[in-house]
Design an enzyme around this catalytic site. Structure first.
Site, PDB file in Angstrom:
ATOM      1  CB  SER A  80      -0.912   0.025   1.224  1.00 37.50           C
ATOM      2  OG  SER A  80      -1.810  -1.060   1.214  1.00 37.50           O
TER       3      SER A  80
HETATM    4  N1  SAH Z   1      -1.132  -4.765   4.079  1.00 34.48           N
HETATM    5  C1  SAH Z   1      -0.374  -5.084   2.875  1.00 34.48           C
HETATM    6  C2  SAH Z   1      -1.110  -4.690   1.603  1.00 34.48           C
HETATM    7  C3  SAH Z   1      -1.802  -5.843   1.125  1.00 34.48           C
HETATM    8  S1  SAH Z   1      -2.652  -5.836  -0.396  1.00 34.48           S
HETATM    9  C4  SAH Z   1       0.997  -4.455   2.884  1.00 34.48           C
HETATM   10  O1  SAH Z   1       1.309  -3.704   3.793  1.00 34.48           O
HETATM   11  O2  SAH Z   1       1.777  -4.778   1.990  1.00 34.48           O
HETATM   12  C5  SAH Z   1      -4.032  -6.819   0.180  1.00 34.48           C
HETATM   13  C6  SAH Z   1      -3.721  -8.220   0.582  1.00 34.48           C
HETATM   14  O3  SAH Z   1      -4.925  -8.820   1.050  1.00 34.48           O
HETATM   15  C7  SAH Z   1      -3.219  -9.113  -0.547  1.00 34.48           C
HETATM   16  O4  SAH Z   1      -2.000  -9.672  -0.172  1.00 34.48           O
HETATM   17  C8  SAH Z   1      -4.313 -10.179  -0.671  1.00 34.48           C
HETATM   18  O5  SAH Z   1      -3.779 -11.454  -1.023  1.00 34.48           O
HETATM   19  C9  SAH Z   1      -4.894 -10.183   0.719  1.00 34.48           C
HETATM   20  N2  SAH Z   1      -6.257 -10.702   0.844  1.00 34.48           N
HETATM   21  C10 SAH Z   1      -7.304 -10.592  -0.014  1.00 34.48           C
HETATM   22  N3  SAH Z   1      -8.392 -11.194   0.504  1.00 34.48           N
HETATM   23  C11 SAH Z   1      -8.039 -11.710   1.706  1.00 34.48           C
HETATM   24  C12 SAH Z   1      -8.731 -12.448   2.724  1.00 34.48           C
HETATM   25  N4  SAH Z   1     -10.024 -12.800   2.602  1.00 34.48           N
HETATM   26  N5  SAH Z   1      -8.046 -12.806   3.835  1.00 34.48           N
HETATM   27  C13 SAH Z   1      -6.737 -12.470   3.981  1.00 34.48           C
HETATM   28  N6  SAH Z   1      -6.034 -11.772   3.057  1.00 34.48           N
HETATM   29  C14 SAH Z   1      -6.679 -11.398   1.931  1.00 34.48           C
END
Ligand code: SAH
Length: 233
Positions: A80
């Site tokens: 992000s």
């Molecule tokens: N917080 C992260 C940004 C992540 S992008 C950072 O600091 O880099 C969003 C993430 O959510 C992705 O890795 C995706 O695989 C995950 N995601 C999507 N749906 C999800 C779910 N139901 N449970 C857990 N993770 C999920």
């Protein structure tokens, strides 16, 4: 009173060999930029000024680490934007004894930021490849203090509930009921809610066993939340 973001690392001892004065200077500049954009919680600014975001990038892309933008991390996912991380973290209002759940571990960057604010962090990632990679990476970084889980975080983490804060870092079609149930009274859920193009940041505070307050903030763009209370895969 402006702090100058030179606080020592509080919880996570990152290797000083990989984190140079140049990187630290870039991070302080980033924190000043975030303050200009309206982030006012000094604990949050200090946390972002402390976590070496460049280590979450491939060396070839390191130059992008301290620009205020999102970046691809493989598996179709992104780390992000710093402003987004700061905005969500500020809304979560983490206290030092709080127990926090992050849904969407991704690169682990947001998780490392949360660990600067409380040692009690659980983070859950749906994508098994990312989960394995990030678990290994955070341990190598010396930020192994979070409990990492692989699974569908749209249903929360019942075994560790209740939480004082739940932070969802993927865009949801609505408020996942399980996440509301897993909030302690006084707890906050911060979650982007909308369609596949934009999502509005929402904070839900559990005021009493059956009473919730919903606040809405600005719009963002996240990758989709998958799973039982997310979007179809
Ligand atoms: N917080 C992260 C940004 C992540 S992008 C950072 O600091 O880099 C969003 C993430 O959510 C992705 O890795 C995706 O695989 C995950 N995601 C999507 N749906 C999800 C779910 N139901 N449970 C857990 N993770 C999920």
């Amino acid at each position: 009173m402006f702090s100058d973001f030179n606080a020592p690392f509080v919880i996570t001892p990152f290797s000083p060999l990989q984190d140079t004065y140049r990187h630290q200077g870039q991070r302080r500049a980033l924190a000043r930029e975030l303050r200009r954009r309206g982030i006012h919680d000094e604990r949050v600014l200090t946390a972002l000024a402390s976590v070496p975001r460049h280590l979450f990038f491939e060396p070839a892309f390191e130059a992008h680490a301290y620009q205020d933008k999102a970046f691809p991390i493989g598996e179709g996912q992104t780390i992000s934007q710093p402003y987004t991380v700061a905005f969500q973290t500020q809304l979560l209002n983490v206290q030092p004894t709080d127990r926090v759940l992050e849904v969407g571990t991704g690169s682990g960057y947001q998780c490392a930021v949360l660990l600067q604010l409380t040692p009690h962090v659980d983070s859950i990632e749906f994508n098994a490849v990312l989960f394995a990679r990030t678990r290994q990476f955070l341990a190598a970084l010396g930020a192994g203090g979070a409990a990492l889980h692989c699974g569908d975080g749209s249903v929360g983490l019942p075994a560790k509930a209740p939480f004082d804060g739940i932070l969802v870092t993927a865009g949801a079609p609505g408020l996942p009921p399980a996440l509301l149930r897993q909030l302690r009274v006084g707890g906050r859920l911060v979650i982007p809610v909308g369609d596949n193009l934009t999502q509005r940041m929402v904070r839900v505070t559990r005021e009493g066993p059956e009473s919730f307050i919903r606040e809405e903030f600005e719009e963002f763009r996240f990758v989709p939340l998958l799973g039982a209370s997310g979007w179809r895969q």
